[in-house]
Scaffold this motif. Structure first.
Motif, PDB file in Angstrom:
ATOM      1  N   MET A   1      -7.558  -0.972   1.291  1.00  0.00           N
ATOM      2  CA  MET A   1      -8.619  -0.777   0.323  1.00  0.00           C
ATOM      3  C   MET A   1      -9.922  -1.400   0.799  1.00  0.00           C
ATOM      4  SD  MET A   1      -8.998   0.770  -2.597  1.00  0.00           S
ATOM      5  CE  MET A   1      -7.370   0.844  -3.313  1.00  0.00           C
ATOM      6  N   ASP A   2      -9.851  -2.617   1.345  1.00  0.00           N
ATOM      7  CA  ASP A   2     -11.048  -3.274   1.868  1.00  0.00           C
ATOM      8  C   ASP A   2     -11.657  -2.473   3.007  1.00  0.00           C
ATOM      9  OD1 ASP A   2     -10.795  -5.322   0.060  1.00  0.00           O
ATOM     10  OD2 ASP A   2      -9.674  -6.614   1.418  1.00  0.00           O
ATOM     11  N   ARG A   3     -10.809  -1.870   3.816  1.00  0.00           N
ATOM     12  CA  ARG A   3     -11.305  -1.052   4.926  1.00  0.00           C
ATOM     13  C   ARG A   3     -12.090   0.151   4.405  1.00  0.00           C
ATOM     14  NH1 ARG A   3      -9.011   3.247   7.828  1.00  0.00           N
ATOM     15  NH2 ARG A   3      -9.790   3.455   9.953  1.00  0.00           N
ATOM     16  N   VAL A   4     -11.607   0.761   3.342  1.00  0.00           N
ATOM     17  CA  VAL A   4     -12.308   1.907   2.756  1.00  0.00           C
ATOM     18  C   VAL A   4     -13.652   1.471   2.195  1.00  0.00           C
ATOM     19  CG1 VAL A   4     -12.195   3.691   0.980  1.00  0.00           C
ATOM     20  CG2 VAL A   4     -10.141   3.059   2.249  1.00  0.00           C
ATOM     21  N   LYS A   5     -13.688   0.313   1.546  1.00  0.00           N
ATOM     22  CA  LYS A   5     -14.952  -0.187   1.008  1.00  0.00           C
ATOM     23  C   LYS A   5     -15.953  -0.479   2.127  1.00  0.00           C
ATOM     24  CE  LYS A   5     -12.977  -2.190  -3.206  1.00  0.00           C
ATOM     25  NZ  LYS A   5     -12.737  -3.425  -3.979  1.00  0.00           N
ATOM     26  N   LYS A   6     -15.481  -0.990   3.245  1.00  0.00           N
ATOM     27  CA  LYS A   6     -16.377  -1.220   4.388  1.00  0.00           C
ATOM     28  C   LYS A   6     -16.927   0.096   4.909  1.00  0.00           C
ATOM     29  CE  LYS A   6     -14.233  -5.515   6.002  1.00  0.00           C
ATOM     30  NZ  LYS A   6     -13.476  -6.177   7.105  1.00  0.00           N
ATOM     31  N   LEU A 121     -11.354   5.809  -4.136  1.00  0.00           N
ATOM     32  CA  LEU A 121     -10.634   4.541  -4.236  1.00  0.00           C
ATOM     33  C   LEU A 121      -9.429   4.661  -5.174  1.00  0.00           C
ATOM     34  CD1 LEU A 121     -13.636   2.032  -4.399  1.00  0.00           C
ATOM     35  CD2 LEU A 121     -12.078   2.394  -2.481  1.00  0.00           C
ATOM     36  N   ASN A 122      -9.602   5.367  -6.282  1.00  0.00           N
ATOM     37  CA  ASN A 122      -8.488   5.548  -7.205  1.00  0.00           C
ATOM     38  C   ASN A 122      -7.375   6.381  -6.584  1.00  0.00           C
ATOM     39  OD1 ASN A 122      -9.700   4.024  -9.192  1.00  0.00           O
ATOM     40  ND2 ASN A 122     -10.470   5.770 -10.342  1.00  0.00           N
ATOM     41  N   THR A 123      -7.769   7.398  -5.797  1.00  0.00           N
ATOM     42  CA  THR A 123      -6.762   8.217  -5.129  1.00  0.00           C
ATOM     43  C   THR A 123      -5.965   7.397  -4.129  1.00  0.00           C
ATOM     44  OG1 THR A 123      -8.144  10.199  -5.369  1.00  0.00           O
ATOM     45  CG2 THR A 123      -6.397  10.275  -3.710  1.00  0.00           C
ATOM     46  N   ILE A 124      -6.672   6.588  -3.337  1.00  0.00           N
ATOM     47  CA  ILE A 124      -5.999   5.732  -2.354  1.00  0.00           C
ATOM     48  C   ILE A 124      -5.123   4.701  -3.050  1.00  0.00           C
ATOM     49  CG2 ILE A 124      -6.383   3.993  -0.562  1.00  0.00           C
ATOM     50  CD1 ILE A 124      -8.890   5.513   0.224  1.00  0.00           C
ATOM     51  N   LYS A 125      -5.633   4.115  -4.130  1.00  0.00           N
ATOM     52  CA  LYS A 125      -4.863   3.124  -4.867  1.00  0.00           C
ATOM     53  C   LYS A 125      -3.601   3.748  -5.449  1.00  0.00           C
ATOM     54  CE  LYS A 125      -5.318  -0.346  -8.519  1.00  0.00           C
ATOM     55  NZ  LYS A 125      -6.236  -0.947  -9.532  1.00  0.00           N
ATOM     56  N   LYS A 126      -3.728   4.974  -5.974  1.00  0.00           N
ATOM     57  CA  LYS A 126      -2.563   5.664  -6.527  1.00  0.00           C
ATOM     58  C   LYS A 126      -1.525   5.923  -5.450  1.00  0.00           C
ATOM     59  CE  LYS A 126      -1.201   9.872  -8.967  1.00  0.00           C
ATOM     60  NZ  LYS A 126      -1.670  11.162  -9.533  1.00  0.00           N
ATOM     61  N   GLU A 127      -1.987   6.368  -4.270  1.00  0.00           N
ATOM     62  CA  GLU A 127      -1.062   6.624  -3.171  1.00  0.00           C
ATOM     63  C   GLU A 127      -0.375   5.342  -2.727  1.00  0.00           C
ATOM     64  OE1 GLU A 127      -3.410   8.497  -0.190  1.00  0.00           O
ATOM     65  OE2 GLU A 127      -3.407  10.465  -1.184  1.00  0.00           O
ATOM     66  N   LEU A 129       0.205   2.670  -4.600  1.00  0.00           N
ATOM     67  CA  LEU A 129       1.156   2.282  -5.635  1.00  0.00           C
ATOM     68  C   LEU A 129       2.412   3.138  -5.566  1.00  0.00           C
ATOM     69  CD1 LEU A 129      -1.233   1.704  -8.686  1.00  0.00           C
ATOM     70  CD2 LEU A 129      -0.027  -0.029  -7.358  1.00  0.00           C
ATOM     71  N   GLU A 130       2.229   4.446  -5.316  1.00  0.00           N
ATOM     72  CA  GLU A 130       3.391   5.314  -5.189  1.00  0.00           C
ATOM     73  C   GLU A 130       4.223   4.936  -3.974  1.00  0.00           C
ATOM     74  OE1 GLU A 130       1.730   9.203  -5.068  1.00  0.00           O
ATOM     75  OE2 GLU A 130       1.497   9.367  -7.247  1.00  0.00           O
ATOM     76  N   LYS A 131       3.542   4.606  -2.874  1.00  0.00           N
ATOM     77  CA  LYS A 131       4.255   4.193  -1.672  1.00  0.00           C
ATOM     78  C   LYS A 131       5.013   2.895  -1.907  1.00  0.00           C
ATOM     79  CE  LYS A 131       3.548   3.073   3.213  1.00  0.00           C
ATOM     80  NZ  LYS A 131       2.535   2.903   4.299  1.00  0.00           N
ATOM     81  N   GLN A 132       4.369   1.945  -2.590  1.00  0.00           N
ATOM     82  CA  GLN A 132       5.034   0.683  -2.892  1.00  0.00           C
ATOM     83  C   GLN A 132       6.243   0.893  -3.804  1.00  0.00           C
ATOM     84  OE1 GLN A 132       1.969  -1.814  -4.524  1.00  0.00           O
ATOM     85  NE2 GLN A 132       0.907  -2.063  -2.567  1.00  0.00           N
ATOM     86  N   ALA A 133       6.094   1.822  -4.748  1.00  0.00           N
ATOM     87  CA  ALA A 133       7.214   2.110  -5.647  1.00  0.00           C
ATOM     88  C   ALA A 133       8.387   2.712  -4.887  1.00  0.00           C
ATOM     89  CB  ALA A 133       6.756   3.055  -6.758  1.00  0.00           C
ATOM     90  N   VAL A 134       8.075   3.626  -3.961  1.00  0.00           N
ATOM     91  CA  VAL A 134       9.133   4.231  -3.159  1.00  0.00           C
ATOM     92  C   VAL A 134       9.800   3.190  -2.274  1.00  0.00           C
ATOM     93  CG1 VAL A 134       9.590   5.859  -1.287  1.00  0.00           C
ATOM     94  CG2 VAL A 134       8.145   6.544  -3.194  1.00  0.00           C
ATOM     95  N   GLU A 135       8.983   2.326  -1.639  1.00  0.00           N
ATOM     96  CA  GLU A 135       9.537   1.296  -0.771  1.00  0.00           C
ATOM     97  C   GLU A 135      10.394   0.312  -1.571  1.00  0.00           C
ATOM     98  OE1 GLU A 135       6.131  -0.389   1.079  1.00  0.00           O
ATOM     99  OE2 GLU A 135       5.988   1.163   2.632  1.00  0.00           O
ATOM    100  N   ALA A 136       9.934  -0.025  -2.773  1.00  0.00           N
ATOM    101  CA  ALA A 136      10.720  -0.933  -3.612  1.00  0.00           C
ATOM    102  C   ALA A 136      12.054  -0.300  -4.007  1.00  0.00           C
ATOM    103  CB  ALA A 136       9.921  -1.313  -4.861  1.00  0.00           C
ATOM    104  N   GLU A 137      12.018   0.989  -4.330  1.00  0.00           N
ATOM    105  CA  GLU A 137      13.249   1.667  -4.711  1.00  0.00           C
ATOM    106  C   GLU A 137      14.204   1.785  -3.528  1.00  0.00           C
ATOM    107  OE1 GLU A 137      14.697   5.519  -7.322  1.00  0.00           O
ATOM    108  OE2 GLU A 137      12.600   5.311  -6.731  1.00  0.00           O
ATOM    109  N   LEU A 138      13.642   2.093  -2.341  1.00  0.00           N
ATOM    110  CA  LEU A 138      14.482   2.169  -1.149  1.00  0.00           C
ATOM    111  C   LEU A 138      15.100   0.808  -0.840  1.00  0.00           C
ATOM    112  CD1 LEU A 138      12.374   4.458   1.193  1.00  0.00           C
ATOM    113  CD2 LEU A 138      14.627   4.949   0.262  1.00  0.00           C
ATOM    114  N   HIS A 139      14.311  -0.247  -0.992  1.00  0.00           N
ATOM    115  CA  HIS A 139      14.831  -1.594  -0.748  1.00  0.00           C
ATOM    116  C   HIS A 139      15.959  -1.906  -1.731  1.00  0.00           C
ATOM    117  CE1 HIS A 139      14.843  -5.823   0.402  1.00  0.00           C
ATOM    118  NE2 HIS A 139      14.819  -6.124  -0.883  1.00  0.00           N
TER     119      HIS A 139
END
Length: 349
Positions: A1-6, A121-127, A129-139
């Motif tokens: 996210m910080d990279r996108v803001k830069k 930013l919202n699109t990236i944040k949503k992606e 969060l979805e990735k984190q949710a998938v990774e958490a579920e896989l874990h």
């Protein structure tokens, strides 16, 4: 996210540098008197209006009325920066022009920039969060494997130790090898397919210690396994279920495991005879086996796999096909010898 803001900040800087250059070229090329102060004053208006409104859109948390009041303040004070650099040459026409054209244009542009950045930013944040949710579920799904597997294996070793069987130390070594793979190597997103097959062979070897007579398992691996990668711990539940739901006494080769790799497609097939107590209840073997595998496959290989289950009443067959395997060359530092087609047999008491 910080990279996108830069990146957005660099875009802002680049656009303003380009815009400043165009304004200076335009005013300087026309030979306008006092063009430098005029250019600086005009740019001051643009920057003031653009970033005042941009900041308001970014941080405003009040009511719509308070927003409109602040917007009106920005609009009315917009031409004032021009006075700082052109107070000696100010006329009512320029002031009205900036008030009616420059100010609303840059208010609109700041709104457009803020909306664009917020959307990205919202699109990236949503992606994320979805990735984190998938990774958490896989874990979570992978974490279910350890207690399920350990429960069965430790019970087998306990029996060997209780009987003071000479095979007990060998069983402990096999378990150590399996746990090393499960704890350290399987943390990666993908592992060499050859290593996953070695894991299955270790598991079968460990199960072999439970049996003495009739060979019951026939495991065969065909095709290139060293140059393909696979998500770890996908097949172990299918093999466990074959043991779990077979009759107590088995004939040689009753449990059949076939792994066939062709190009970028893998076919994993497990077949076992059905015990009488499970003949009518084995559409979905109990425990967390098949549901776990189904869920992991849907997360890891969406639209890249098929899982076919057939229960004839006499035999239970699971066929898993995965398409589009990762074809990168294995770079693991562990020496993985060529895993050719093998036949492993174990026997029941």
């Amino acid at each position: 996210m910080d990279r996108v803001k830069k990146i957005f900040r660099l875009i802002h800087l680049s656009v303003w540098v380009l815009f400043t250059s165009l304004v200076c070229l335009q005013l300087g090329g026309d030979g306008t008197a006092h063009w430098r102060s005029t250019a600086v004053g005009f740019l001051a208006i643009c920057l003031y209006v653009f970033y005042s409104h941009f900041y308001l859109l970014t941080h405003h948390t009040g009511t719509r009325r308070s927003y409109l009041l602040r917007l009106a303040g920005i609009w009315l004070t917009g031409p004032l920066p021009f006075l700082l650099f052109n107070h000696q040459h100010l006329d009512a026409g320029n002031h009205a022009m900036h008030l009616l054209t420059t100010v609303p244009i840059f208010i609109f542009l700041s709104w457009l920039a803020r909306i664009t950045e917020t959307l990205v930013l919202n699109t990236i944040k949503k992606e994320q969060l979805e990735k984190q949710a998938v990774e958490a579920e896989l874990h979570y799904l992978k974490s279910q494997i350890n207690p399920h597997f350990l429960f069965n294996t430790l019970n087998n070793i306990h029996t060997l130790v209780y009987k003071q069987a000479p095979a007990a130390p060998e069983a402990v070594m096999h378990l150590a090898s399996l746990m090393r793979y499960m704890i350290y190597e399987s943390n990666a997103a993908t592992v060499p397919l050859a290593r996953e097959m070695d894991y299955l062979r270790d598991y079968v070897s460990l199960q072999q210690l439970r049996y003495k007579n009739s060979p019951v398992v026939d495991l065969q691996v065909a095709g290139e396994t060293e140059s393909h990668y696979i998500a770890p711990l996908l097949f172990i539940h299918l093999l466990e279920n074959a043991y779990k739901h077979s009759p107590a006494r088995l004939e040689p080769g009753d449990l059949q495991v076939r792994v066939d790799v062709q190009a970028d497609t893998l076919a994993f097939r497990v077949q076992n005879p059905v015990g009488r107590s499970f003949a009518h209840a084995l559409e979905e073997p109990g425990g967390i086996g098949l549901p776990n595998v189904r869920k992991r496959l849907s997360l890891l290989y969406p639209d890249q796999h098929t899982l076919t289950i057939q229960n004839t009443g006499d035999t239970f067959t699971v066929l898993l096909t995965i398409h589009g395997l990762d074809g990168h060359v294995c770079t693991s530092q562990t020496e993985l010898g060529p895993l050719k087609a093998v036949g492993i047999t174990v026997s029941h008491d």
